[in-house]
Design a protein around this motif. Structure first.
Motif, short mmCIF file in Angstrom:
data_model
loop_
_atom_site.label_atom_id
_atom_site.label_comp_id
_atom_site.label_asym_id
_atom_site.label_seq_id
_atom_site.Cartn_x
_atom_site.Cartn_y
_atom_site.Cartn_z
N UNK A 32 0.86 -1.31 -0.13
CA UNK A 32 0.05 0.22 0.08
C UNK A 32 0.83 1.06 0.05
N UNK A 33 2.01 1.26 0.74
CA UNK A 33 2.66 2.20 0.83
C UNK A 33 3.44 2.55 -0.51
N UNK A 34 3.94 1.71 -1.11
CA UNK A 34 4.59 1.75 -2.51
C UNK A 34 3.64 2.17 -3.50
N UNK A 35 2.47 1.60 -3.51
CA UNK A 35 1.38 2.14 -4.26
C UNK A 35 1.15 3.66 -4.32
N UNK A 36 0.72 4.21 -2.87
CA UNK A 36 0.45 5.60 -2.86
C UNK A 36 1.82 6.47 -3.22
N UNK A 37 3.17 6.05 -2.61
CA UNK A 37 4.21 6.86 -2.97
C UNK A 37 4.49 6.89 -4.46
N UNK A 290 5.17 0.53 -12.43
CA UNK A 290 5.23 0.80 -11.05
C UNK A 290 3.74 -0.05 -10.34
N UNK A 291 2.58 0.31 -11.15
CA UNK A 291 1.38 -0.29 -10.62
C UNK A 291 1.74 -2.04 -10.61
N UNK A 292 2.36 -2.47 -11.63
CA UNK A 292 2.50 -3.91 -11.56
C UNK A 292 3.35 -4.56 -10.44
N UNK A 293 4.61 -3.46 -10.15
CA UNK A 293 5.35 -3.85 -8.72
C UNK A 293 4.36 -3.74 -7.73
N UNK A 294 3.78 -2.82 -7.64
CA UNK A 294 2.92 -2.61 -6.29
C UNK A 294 1.81 -3.93 -6.21
N UNK A 295 1.19 -4.17 -7.40
CA UNK A 295 0.34 -5.20 -7.48
C UNK A 295 0.88 -6.55 -6.92
N UNK A 380 -7.68 3.61 -3.65
CA UNK A 380 -7.30 2.49 -4.48
C UNK A 380 -6.45 1.49 -3.95
N UNK A 381 -5.49 2.04 -3.16
CA UNK A 381 -4.38 1.23 -2.14
C UNK A 381 -5.43 0.59 -1.07
N UNK A 382 -6.07 1.31 -0.54
CA UNK A 382 -6.88 0.72 0.59
C UNK A 382 -7.97 -0.13 0.14
N UNK A 383 -8.61 0.14 -1.04
CA UNK A 383 -9.68 -1.12 -1.26
C UNK A 383 -8.76 -2.24 -1.86
#
Lengths: 412, 230
Positions: A32-37, A290-295, A380-383
Motif C-alpha cells: 500500500x505504501x509503495x502504491x501511494x508513494x 510501478x502499478x505492476x510492482x505494487x500489485x 485504490x490502495x486501501x480498496x
C-alpha cells in the motif's frame, strides 16, 4: 452471528498476536505504501508537466529561430533566407485556418540599470497580442498594450526577479530604468513565474522572472542585434482555436516557412501540447510498471495473510469445534475467519496509507521531486488491501468452516 | 417422546472398509428423564452421543427429536438444533480460554442472534444457577476445574435446550468436585431438564434413573436404576 461480534473476535485475535499480526501485515503495508508513494510521484510529475506546458500554452505553436553559428548564418542568408520576420507572422495569420492570434517577439540580452543597481536581463519586444496568448499577469501596473505598441512608447514591464533586483521593495511603476543605452518607463511588474527547469524542445531552460518586456515596435526602432545577419524576430507564437488543429496547423506553417525561407531550415517548430502528450505516454508506461510492482507486493502480502490464516485455523481447530458444537453454522465460522483476514489487511492498509503519505511528503520535502497524493490513490490502495484480505482469507476460512465438528472438538 | 431412535445404524468409512459403529439401535427417551449411557471404550457410546447431539448423522434409521427427523436435516439446520436443543457438557469443559466466564456462557446466544442485553441477562441468570455469579469476569484459567465445569454447564443451560448432553462430565475432576457436579445435575433434573450422561463409570451412572449399556455397537441392556427409582 452478529457482525459486531465477528469484528470483536477478529480484533482480539489481532491484538493477542501483535508481533505475528504485524509481520503478516508487512506485505500489505509495503504494498500500500509503495502504491501511494509511486502514484504521488507520478502525479507530481504530471502536475509539474502540465503547469510547465500551460505556461507555454496548450493551444500554442512556437516557431523559434534556430541557433546557428555565424558561418551557418552566412550560408543561410546566402541562400536567400531572410530569417524569421514579421512578414512570416502576418502570412501565417492570413493563410493558416484556425489561427486566432500570432505574436512575434524579438530578443536581446543586455544590462538594465536603475540608480546604482544593475541586472542582466533578456529584453523581449512583443506585440500586443502576446498577452492573449501567454497567461502572464502583472502584479502591479499594466502590461504592454495597443497604445504602447502603436506609438512605439518607451515603456517596459519587468519580470518579478528583475524588479526585485533593481527596486527591492520600492514601488517601480513610473520609474525610469536604463535598458542598454535607452531609457524606459516601468509600466508594470509581472507576477513571479515558476522556473523553467527543463528544456522543452528547442526552448532552453531559463528563469522567466529576469525578462523585461517592451513593445516590439520600440524594440525594432531602438535596438539592433549585434550580428547584422540576425533575423528580425526570434520567435513567433501562434495560437490555434483548439488543440485538435495543432498538428494540421503546424504542418501548414512549416510549408509556408519552407517556401518563404527557400527551404532553409533556420527555424524550429515546437508544439508544447504534443510534447505533453508524448511525456504523458512515457509516464503511462512508467505508471503501468510501478502499478505492476505494487500489485505484486500486494499479492505477496496476500499470500502472507493466507499462510498465517491457514496456520491460525489449524491452531484454533478446537475453538472452531467448540463454536460449531454450540450452534455456529459453517457460514458463521466462515465469516469469522474472513473478518479476521480482512482485519489484518485493513490494519495493514491503514498503516500502509500512513507510511505512504509520510514517504511521499518526505520525498517532496527532502528531494527535488514534487509529489502530489491524489485521493484516488489512497482509495485504490486501501480498496486493494481489503480485496486482498477477502480473497486470500477465503480459502483458510473455507477450510475452517468445513472442519468436522466431532473431529475438531477432540483436536489437541 | 422427546427422543425416538428407530433402527439406527452408523458406519464409518475407513479407507476402503466400512466399519459399523452402531447397529440396530432403538431408544426412546421421555422429557425430564435422566439417562446414563454406559459402555467400554470403543463400544460406540461416543458415536451415539454425537448422533444424539446432532454433531453427526446416522447412516441408516431414524432419529426423531421432538417430532423432527434429525437425519433429514442439512448442516445449517443441525447447527440450529445444537444451538437451541442441545446443551453439551464435555469432559474437558471446552471453554474458550480467551473469553471470560460470562462471555463463554453468552456464546450460544450470540449464534442464536440474541441482542447484547438479552445475552447478558440470560448468561448472568445461568451463572447464578450454577453458583458462579461472583466469578463472571474470570477467564477459565483463573477458575478451578469444578468452577470451569460449572461455567460449561451454565453455557449448556443458557439457551434452555431440550436435553443436556454430558460426556464424562466428571472425568477431569477430583471425586469430591465430581460429587458436587453430579448433585447439580440432580437439581437440574428436578427442575425439569432432560439429562443424558455418557460415562464408563458405574458410580456416575448410578446417579441416573435409567442406564443404557452399549457393547460392540449394540444396546446390550436398557434398565431402570433400582437404587434411584422412586
Amino acid at each position: 452471528m452478529q457482525y459486531e461480534e465477528n469484528i470483536r473476535v477478529a480484533l482480539r485475535a489481532l491484538i493477542d498476536h501483535k508481533f505475528r499480526s504485524f509481520l503478516t501485515m508487512l506485505g500489505i503495508i509495503f504494498g500500500v505504501a509503495s502504491v501511494i508513494t509511486m502514484l504521488s510521484i507520478g502525479e507530481g510529475a504530471k502536475r509539474e508537466a502540465i503547469a510547465k506546458y500551460q505556461d507555454l500554452g496548450v493551444n500554442n505553436i512556437i516557431i523559434r529561430e534556430k541557433k546557428l553559428s555565424d558561418q551557418e548564418l552566412e550560408e543561410v542568408r546566402a541562400k536567400f533566407s531572410p530569417g524569421l520576420s514579421l512578414q512570416d507572422a502576418s502570412v501565417i495569420k492570413e493563410i493558416v485556418p484556425g489561427v486566432i492570434y500570432t505574436s512575434s517577439q524579438s530578443e536581446l540580452s543586455t544590462d538594465v540599470k536603475y540608480t546604482d543597481k544593475s541586472a542582466k536581463s533578456t529584453v523581449i519586444g512583443i506585440t500586443p497580442e502576446f498577452v492573449n496568448i501567454m497567461n502572464y499577469k502583472t502584479g502591479q501596473g499594466e502590461f504592454i498594450g495597443e497604445k504602447h505598441y502603436d506609438a512605439a512608447l518607451r515603456v517596459c514591464v519587468l519580470g518579478a526577479g528583475v524588479a526585485r533586483t533593481l527596486f527591492g521593495s520600492e514601488n517601480s511603476i513610473g520609474k525610469m530604468v536604463k535598458i542598454g543605452d535607452q531609457w524606459f518607463e516601468v509600466s508594470g511588474v509581472l507576477q513571479s513565474k515558476t522556473l523553467f527547469t527543463e528544456t522543452v524542445g528547442e526552448l532552453a531552460a531559463r528563469d522567466l522572472n529576469n525578462d523585461i518586456y517592451i513593445p516590439l515596435s520600440t524594440f525594432l526602432n531602438r535596438f539592433t542585434h549585434e550580428n547584422m545577419l540576425a533575423s528580425q524576430i526570434q520567435q513567433i507564437t501562434v495560437q490555434v482555436a483548439s488543440s485538435e488543429r495543432l498538428v494540421e496547423a503546424s504542418t501548414l506553417i512549416n510549408g509556408i516557412l519552407q517556401r518563404h525561407h527557400f527551404n532553409n531550415e533556420d527555424y524550429n517548430i515546437v508544439i508544447p501540447f504534443e510534447l505533453l502528450r508524448q511525456e504523458e505516454k512515457e509516464r503511462q508506461i512508467y505508471n503501468f510498471l510501478l502499478g505492476a510492482i505494487a500489485a505484486i507486493s500486494l499479492v505477496v502480502g496476500g499470500i502472507g495473510i493466507m499462510n498465517i490464516m491457514l496456520a491460525t485455523v489449524m491452531e484454533r481447530t478446537r475453538e472452531i469445534g467448540i463454536r460449531r458444537a454450540i450452534g455456529a453454522r459453517k457460514s458463521d465460522i466462515m465469516s469469522q475467519f474472513v473478518t479476521e483476514a480482512v482485519a489484518i489487511s485493513i490494519t495493514g492498509g491503514i498503516i500502509g496509507v500512513i507510511l505512504g503519505v509520510t514517504l511521499s511528503l518526505s520525498v517532496s520535502l527532502f528531494t527535488d521531486i514534487k509529489t502530489v497524493i491524489p485521493l484516488y490513490s489512497v482509495l485504490v490502495a486501501f480498496g486493494f488491501s481489503v480485496i486482498v484480505g477477502i480473497s486470500f482469507g477465503y480459502l483458510p476460512a473455507k477450510n475452517a468452516a468445513n472442519l468436522k465438528p466431532i473431529e475438531s472438538i477432540r483436536y489437541e | 417422546m422427546l427422543i425416538e431412535i428407530k433402527d439406527l445404524y452408523k458406519n464409518y468409512v475407513m479407507g476402503e472398509l466400512e466399519v459399523p459403529a452402531l447397529m440396530d439401535i432403538n431408544v426412546q427417551i421421555a422429557k425430564n428423564e435422566y439417562v446414563a449411557i454406559m459402555g467400554p471404550s470403543g463400544s460406540g457410546k461416543s458415536t451415539l452421543m454425537n448422533i444424539l447431539g446432532c454433531l453427526d448423522t446416522p447412516t441408516a434409521g431414524q432419529y426423531m427429536f421432538n417430532g423432527v427427523d434429525v437425519s433429514q436435516l442439512d448442516d445449517d439446520a443441525l447447527s440450529a438444533m445444537r444451538n437451541r436443543e442441545i446443551g453439551f457438557i464435555f469432559q474437558n469443559f471446552n471453554l474458550l480460554p480467551k473469553l471470560t466466564a460470562l462471555q463463554n456462557v453468552e456464546l450460544p446466544l450470540v449464534y442464536a442472534g440474541a441482542n447484547k442485553h438479552e445475552r447478558h441477562e440470560k448468561a448472568i441468570q445461568a451463572l447464578q444457577k450454577v453458583g458462579l455469579a461472583d466469578r463472571m469476569s474470570h477467564k477459565p484459567t483463573e477458575l478451578s476445574g469444578g468452577q470451569r465445569q460449572r461455567v460449561a454447564i451454565a453455557r449448556a443451560l443458557v439457551s434452555k435446550p431440550g436435553i443436556l448432553l454430558a460426556d464424562e462430565p466428571t472425568g477431569a475432576l477430583d471425586s469430591k468436585t465430581g460429587v458436587e457436579i453430579m448433585a447439580l445435575f440432580d437439581e437440574l433434573q428436578r427442575e425439569g431438564n432432560t439429562i443424558i450422561v455418557i460415562t464408563h463409570e458405574q458410580e456416575i451412572a448410578d446417579y441416573a434413573h435409567r442406564t443404557i449399556f452399549i457393547k460392540d455397537g449394540r444396546i446390550h441392556s436398557d434398565t431402570p436404576n433400582k437404587k434411584r427409582n422412586f
